[in-house]
Design an enzyme around this catalytic site. Structure first.
Site, PDB file in Angstrom:
ATOM      1  N   HIS A   1      46.404 -24.978 -43.100  1.00 19.25           N
ATOM      2  CA  HIS A   1      47.412 -24.366 -43.970  1.00 19.25           C
ATOM      3  C   HIS A   1      47.027 -24.536 -45.441  1.00 19.25           C
ATOM      4  O   HIS A   1      47.859 -24.907 -46.276  1.00 19.25           O
ATOM      5  CB  HIS A   1      48.789 -24.972 -43.695  1.00 19.25           C
ATOM      6  CG  HIS A   1      49.396 -24.510 -42.396  1.00 19.25           C
ATOM      7  ND1 HIS A   1      49.797 -23.206 -42.204  1.00 19.25           N
ATOM      8  CD2 HIS A   1      49.660 -25.176 -41.254  1.00 19.25           C
ATOM      9  CE1 HIS A   1      50.298 -23.088 -40.973  1.00 19.25           C
ATOM     10  NE2 HIS A   1      50.206 -24.260 -40.365  1.00 19.25           N
TER      11      HIS A   1
ATOM     12  N   GLU B   1      48.541 -27.320 -36.892  1.00 21.26           N
ATOM     13  CA  GLU B   1      47.963 -25.984 -36.740  1.00 21.26           C
ATOM     14  C   GLU B   1      46.647 -25.830 -37.519  1.00 21.26           C
ATOM     15  O   GLU B   1      46.508 -24.993 -38.402  1.00 21.26           O
ATOM     16  CB  GLU B   1      48.980 -24.929 -37.180  1.00 21.26           C
ATOM     17  CG  GLU B   1      50.211 -24.910 -36.288  1.00 21.26           C
ATOM     18  CD  GLU B   1      51.217 -23.848 -36.656  1.00 21.26           C
ATOM     19  OE1 GLU B   1      51.903 -23.322 -35.752  1.00 21.26           O
ATOM     20  OE2 GLU B   1      51.339 -23.533 -37.858  1.00 21.26           O
TER      21      GLU B   1
ATOM     22  N   ASP C   1      50.988 -24.288 -48.771  1.00 15.72           N
ATOM     23  CA  ASP C   1      50.638 -23.635 -47.513  1.00 15.72           C
ATOM     24  C   ASP C   1      49.640 -22.523 -47.833  1.00 15.72           C
ATOM     25  O   ASP C   1      49.206 -22.363 -48.974  1.00 15.72           O
ATOM     26  CB  ASP C   1      51.874 -23.097 -46.794  1.00 15.72           C
ATOM     27  CG  ASP C   1      51.744 -23.229 -45.279  1.00 15.72           C
ATOM     28  OD1 ASP C   1      50.853 -22.568 -44.705  1.00 15.72           O
ATOM     29  OD2 ASP C   1      52.510 -23.991 -44.678  1.00 15.72           O
TER      30      ASP C   1
END
Length: 572
Positions: A279, A346, A208
């Protein structure tokens, strides 16, 4: 209801979690002693070793091996599985059984206990193991300790016949070790906790923005530079507080092999997640050429020290594709799982919109927009994995811009993504944030540590239904199962992790395993009674769960800002 518990009030403390499909109590009990033998048929040897290492350690009983031949046919004709007064008396017998497999599947089992012994018939090796987990529960909470508490303690299994099988094939928990690193021993401990609850998938979130946690030998800077951040935000990203200690860590490839083998011995599949294309700041910090260098100064990036949706995403370049193909080649060597998770969630596309290189790529490929560009990347890795006999799974954003036919979807933004995926013919794992994100607070009280997102109580999780009613039977068959997600932005040590995960994971495990009625008809009161026994098991295992009455003084985190507004966006 738990028939074995309610039919005999003296045995309510042995309430089983998750609830078996069928339970019929008998009279009396089987008493274990120093001469109790373990008769393991072909295919059950690993379960026998596990029983000796766990139940044997807790009871102090040697459980020596004994071979008496296969008498499962006789067990079935008697109807109660009794072994009588013959050479099997005082024996725990483990068998793989074809009839059990036909009726209940490879993860199903039949367990029969009476005064002469225990017979456990598994539909397959996994079924035998899950049945052994039930046997351990029947022995009582002290069977979860690592050594006997009292010399000469008597151990017994209540007379009972249990027939059981799981509802879903995918019963998982996602563990985020990127935001806060969990040392290897902690991961192995959680594998044991999953197994104790008959969960069979560990979704391992390894990369991440805040850290890269897996050794990739051809790209050593991923761990040299990407596994450590200089400081860490304390609490929600709006908090003014910082932990100024460097934080990090990673698993060597040998650590990963150990974790995977340890899980496999417990019939748990480890599904790795390598995030693409969002990420990814930790990877870009290690290798700046992976970022959109024509838009930002990628040379100055470091692993992120706060939380939220990060704008720094991978460049849609051939360099990036080849780099991650190399990463995944090493990942496939370490993880034999059918599925490989590539994230896909995201991913803000502002940098692609501003990047001449990204815009040229869109034009070159004849794509409509940036969403289709992300879809092109996902499709590339879907084909790449498919060519190697694996399957891609990603968060439900991978539906945007079109999804490759073989890909599966983890539906996290509610049910909608899973419904759309199943209706389009894709396999789905249901993990909606509104129900099964265990980083969300468990109560609305002011004492909850770093309260995040929605209030989701133990009862809320127990009433979660993974299969949306909008699906037809054929579409519902696309729901592989369900998992609870554990994001660790505000879980900086094992105690905090335990507090957020338990006891709600016990409720989730019952949802994933048991054949429960619709949510509104579920016997929450009965589940609560069975949890009274299960809390003692968790105590014996050393799990620092949230007590029913609220956090204990050392579980609170006063002064650390959370995001406690009900209904607010839950991501930290």
């Amino acid at each position: 209801m738990d028939d074995a518990a309610t039919a005999d009030g003296a045995r309510t403390e042995t309430g089983l979690i998750p609830q078996p499909r069928g339970t019929r109590p008998g009279e009396g009990a089987f008493l274990l002693g120093p001469d109790t033998a373990l008769d393991a048929g072909p295919g059950t040897e690993a379960t026998a070793a596990w029983l000796r290492g766990t139940v044997g350690a807790a009871t102090g009983l040697p459980l020596p091996p004994r071979t008496t031949g296969d008498r499962t046919g006789e067990d079935r004709t008697t109807g109660d599985g009794a072994t009588g007064d013959g050479p099997d008396a005082g024996t725990i017998r483990l068998r793989i059984d074809e009839e059990t497999a036909d009726a209940l599947g490879p993860e199903g089992y039949r367990l029969t206990a009476d005064s002469s012994g225990v017979t456990l018939l598994g539909g397959g090796a996994a079924g035998a193991f899950w049945g052994a987990q039930t046997l351990r529960q029947l022995l009582g909470a002290d069977a979860y300790r690592r050594a006997p508490l009292h010399p000469g303690q008597r151990w017994s299994v209540p007379a009972v016949r249990i027939e059981d099988a799981p509802r879903f094939a995918w019963r998982g928990m996602m563990l985020d070790v990127a935001r806060h690193f969990l040392p290897k021993d902690g991961v192995l401990r959680y594998i044991d906790l999953l197994a104790a609850h008959k969960l069979n998938v560990l979704h391992f979130h390894l990369t991440d923005d805040q850290g890269w946690r897996i050794e990739i030998r051809r790209h050593p800077r991923l761990t040299e530079a990407g596994a450590w951040r200089e400081r860490t935000k304390l609490g929600h990203r709006a908090s003014p507080l910082w932990d100024d200690r460097p934080h990090g860590g990673y698993y060597t490839q040998d650590d990963i092999r150990e974790i995977v083998a340890y899980a496999a011995a417990r019939h748990i599949t480890v599904v790795p997640e390598i995030d693409i294309p969002g990420h990814s700041q930790a990877a870009i910090a290690a290798y700046p050429e992976l970022g959109n260098a024509d838009v930002i100064d990628t040379e100055t990036l470091r692993p992120w020290d706060t939380w939220g949706v990060n704008p720094n995403i991978l460049a849609p370049s051939d360099t990036t594709l080849r780099f991650y193909e190399g990463v995944l080649e090493e990942v496939l060597d370490l993880f034999p799982s059918q599925f490989v998770h590539i994230g896909g969630d995201e991913c803000p596309k502002d940098q692609w919109r501003a990047s001449p290189a990204a815009q040229a790529r869109i034009k070159e490929l004849g794509l409509a927009d940036e969403d289709e560009l992300q879809s092109w990347i996902i499709r590339h890795f879907d084909s790449w994995l498919g060519d190697r006999g694996r399957r891609l799974i990603g968060w439900d954003e991978i539906l945007e811009g079109g999804l490759a036919p073989g890909a599966a979807v983890s539906s996290w933004r509610g049910y909608a993504g899973g419904i759309a995926a199943a209706q389009a013919g894709h396999d789905v794992v249901m993990c909606p944030e509104q129900q099964v994100y265990l980083d969300h607070r468990q109560d609305g009280g002011a004492d909850e540590p770093v309260p995040i997102g929605y209030v989701r109580t133990l009862e809320d999780v127990y009433r979660f239904e993974p299969v949306p009613p909008q699906l037809t039977p054929d579409e519902a068959a696309r729901v592989l199962g369900t998992q609870a997600n554990v994001w660790t932005e505000v879980m900086d040590n094992q105690q905090r992790l335990d507090y957020q995960v338990f006891p709600r994971l016990a409720a989730f495990a019952e949802v994933a395993w048991s054949q429960l009625p619709p949510p509104e008809d579920r016997d929450h009161a009965g589940f609560t009674r069975r949890m009274d026994a299960h809390y003692h098991r968790l105590d014996a295992l050393g799990v620092d769960y949230r007590p029913p009455g609220g956090p204990l003084p050392w579980q609170r985190r006063p002064g650390l800002l959370g995001r406690p507004i009900e209904g607010s966006p839950p991501n930290v």
